[in-house]
Design an enzyme around this catalytic site. Structure first.
Site, PDB file in Angstrom:
ATOM      1  N   SER A  63       0.817  -1.216   0.000  1.00  0.00           N
ATOM      2  CA  SER A  63       0.000   0.000   0.000  1.00  0.00           C
ATOM      3  C   SER A  63       0.854   1.270   0.000  1.00  0.00           C
ATOM      4  O   SER A  63       2.015   1.267   0.413  1.00  0.00           O
ATOM      5  CB  SER A  63      -0.908   0.029   1.225  1.00  0.00           C
ATOM      6  OG  SER A  63      -1.594  -1.188   1.347  1.00  0.00           O
TER       7      SER A  63
HETATM    8  N1  SAH Z   1      -0.640  -5.237   4.072  1.00  0.00           N
HETATM    9  C1  SAH Z   1       0.034  -5.510   2.820  1.00  0.00           C
HETATM   10  C2  SAH Z   1      -0.843  -5.089   1.643  1.00  0.00           C
HETATM   11  C3  SAH Z   1      -1.036  -6.236   0.770  1.00  0.00           C
HETATM   12  S1  SAH Z   1      -2.237  -6.089  -0.517  1.00  0.00           S
HETATM   13  C4  SAH Z   1       1.414  -4.907   2.767  1.00  0.00           C
HETATM   14  O1  SAH Z   1       1.773  -4.122   3.650  1.00  0.00           O
HETATM   15  O2  SAH Z   1       2.178  -5.236   1.849  1.00  0.00           O
HETATM   16  C5  SAH Z   1      -3.530  -7.108   0.109  1.00  0.00           C
HETATM   17  C6  SAH Z   1      -3.186  -8.542   0.401  1.00  0.00           C
HETATM   18  O3  SAH Z   1      -4.393  -9.168   0.852  1.00  0.00           O
HETATM   19  C7  SAH Z   1      -2.709  -9.357  -0.794  1.00  0.00           C
HETATM   20  O4  SAH Z   1      -1.477  -9.945  -0.497  1.00  0.00           O
HETATM   21  C8  SAH Z   1      -3.808 -10.414  -0.977  1.00  0.00           C
HETATM   22  O5  SAH Z   1      -3.317 -11.672  -1.428  1.00  0.00           O
HETATM   23  C9  SAH Z   1      -4.377 -10.501   0.426  1.00  0.00           C
HETATM   24  N2  SAH Z   1      -5.742 -11.047   0.509  1.00  0.00           N
HETATM   25  C10 SAH Z   1      -6.810 -10.806  -0.293  1.00  0.00           C
HETATM   26  N3  SAH Z   1      -7.882 -11.504   0.137  1.00  0.00           N
HETATM   27  C11 SAH Z   1      -7.492 -12.197   1.243  1.00  0.00           C
HETATM   28  C12 SAH Z   1      -8.139 -13.089   2.141  1.00  0.00           C
HETATM   29  N4  SAH Z   1      -9.424 -13.436   1.999  1.00  0.00           N
HETATM   30  N5  SAH Z   1      -7.435 -13.606   3.154  1.00  0.00           N
HETATM   31  C13 SAH Z   1      -6.117 -13.280   3.343  1.00  0.00           C
HETATM   32  N6  SAH Z   1      -5.448 -12.449   2.527  1.00  0.00           N
HETATM   33  C14 SAH Z   1      -6.127 -11.901   1.490  1.00  0.00           C
END
Ligand code: SAH
Length: 215
Positions: A63
Site C-alpha cells: 500500500s
Molecule cells: N498489508 C500488505 C498489503 C497487501 S495487498 C502490505 O503491507 O504489503 C492485500 C493482500 O491481501 C494481498 O497480499 C492479498 O493476497 C491478500 N488477501 C486478499 N484476500 C485475502 C483473504 N481473503 N485472506 C487473506 N489475505 C487476502
C-alpha cells in the site's frame, strides 16, 4: 550518493504525511525508521520512499505509505493490544503494527507471500508476529477476540466473522466498496451491541478474495 537521495526522499515523504493529517509521533517515527525497500523487489527499491503503492508478487501491491500511516494512526495502538491483520502481502504493514502493539496476527491467502514475509520479518528480528496461510475473511477463531483488526484488501461489506472476533471497545479499519474505483476506508468501533462507523478517506485496494491459494 544513492543513500543521500534515499534520505531526502524519506524527508519529502514525511513532510507529505504531516501535510496530509498524520500527527501521531509514534506513527511518523516508525515510518521514518522502517526501510520500505526491504519489502519490494530489487528493481523497485529506488521508489520505496515515494508515496505510491508498488507491485509485489502474485499480482498484489504494497500500500501507499500515506494510507498505511492513516490506517495505523486510526487504529489508536498501544503496547497492550493484540491486532489481527488480513492481507500480509509484503509484510510491511505487519512490521509497522508489530512496533506499536503487543502481538500481531497476520493472515495471507497466498502461501508464497506468507512465507516470504515471514522469512523477511524473522530476519528483521521481529518476534511478536504470528503468520497464517488461510482465508482471512474467516478471521482467526482460536486467537479471538482481537483489540484491533486491520483489513488491507477491499470488501463489499464488513465480514461478519471479523466483526464477531472484534473485542468490545475494539477498532476495525477496513476498505469497503463495490469495485476498485469506489472504495472508502471505514473505522468501526464496537461498543457492547452498538457499532459506530466513520468514513476516513477514499482508497484503492486489491480485493479481499475468498478461499486460499497454494501458490
Ligand atoms: N498489508 C500488505 C498489503 C497487501 S495487498 C502490505 O503491507 O504489503 C492485500 C493482500 O491481501 C494481498 O497480499 C492479498 O493476497 C491478500 N488477501 C486478499 N484476500 C485475502 C483473504 N481473503 N485472506 C487473506 N489475505 C487476502
Amino acid at each position: 550518493m544513492f543513500e543521500k537521495i534515499k534520505k531526502s526522499k524519506k524527508f519529502d515523504l514525511l513532510m507529505e504525511l504531516k501535510k496530509n493529517g498524520i500527527v501521531d509521533r509514534s506513527v511518523l517515527n516508525i515510518i521514518e525508521s522502517a526501510d520500505r525497500s526491504f519489502f519490494v523487489d530489487e528493481n523497485l527499491k529506488q521508489k520505496s520512499n515515494l508515496n505510491i503503492a508498488l507491485p509485489i508478487d502474485c499480482g498484489q501491491t504494497i500500500s501507499q505509505p500515506l494510507v498505511v500511516a492513516h490506517m495505523t494512526q486510526s487504529l489508536e495502538l498501544n503496547k497492550n493490544l493484540r491486532a489481527l491483520e488480513i492481507g500480509t502481502g509484503s509484510g510491511y504493514q505487519s512490521y509497522i503494527l508489530s512496533k506499536l502493539c503487543r502481538f500481531v496476527y497476520t493472515i495471507e491467502r497466498y502461501n508464497s507471500l506468507k512465507k516470504k514475509a515471514e522469512n523477511l520479518l524473522r530476519q528483521l528480528g521481529t518476534k511478536n508476529i504470528f503468520f497464517k496461510h488461510a482465508d482471512g475473511g474467516l478471521g482467526w477463531k482460536e486467537q479471538a477476540p482481537f483489540d484491533r483488526i486491520l483489513v488491507t484488501a477491499n470488501a463489499p461489506e464488513i465480514p461478519h466473522n471479523l466483526l464477531k472476533q472484534l473485542a468490545n471497545k475494539g477498532i476495525m479499519i477496513i476498505p469497503i466498496g463495490d469495485d476498485y474505483n469506489e472504495q472508502v476506508l471505514k473505522k468501526i468501533i464496537k461498543n457492547d451491541n452498538d457499532i459506530k462507523i466513520e468514513n476516513l478517506m477514499k482508497v484503492r485496494f486489491v480485493p479481499l478474495v475468498e478461499g486460499k491459494e497454494n501458490q
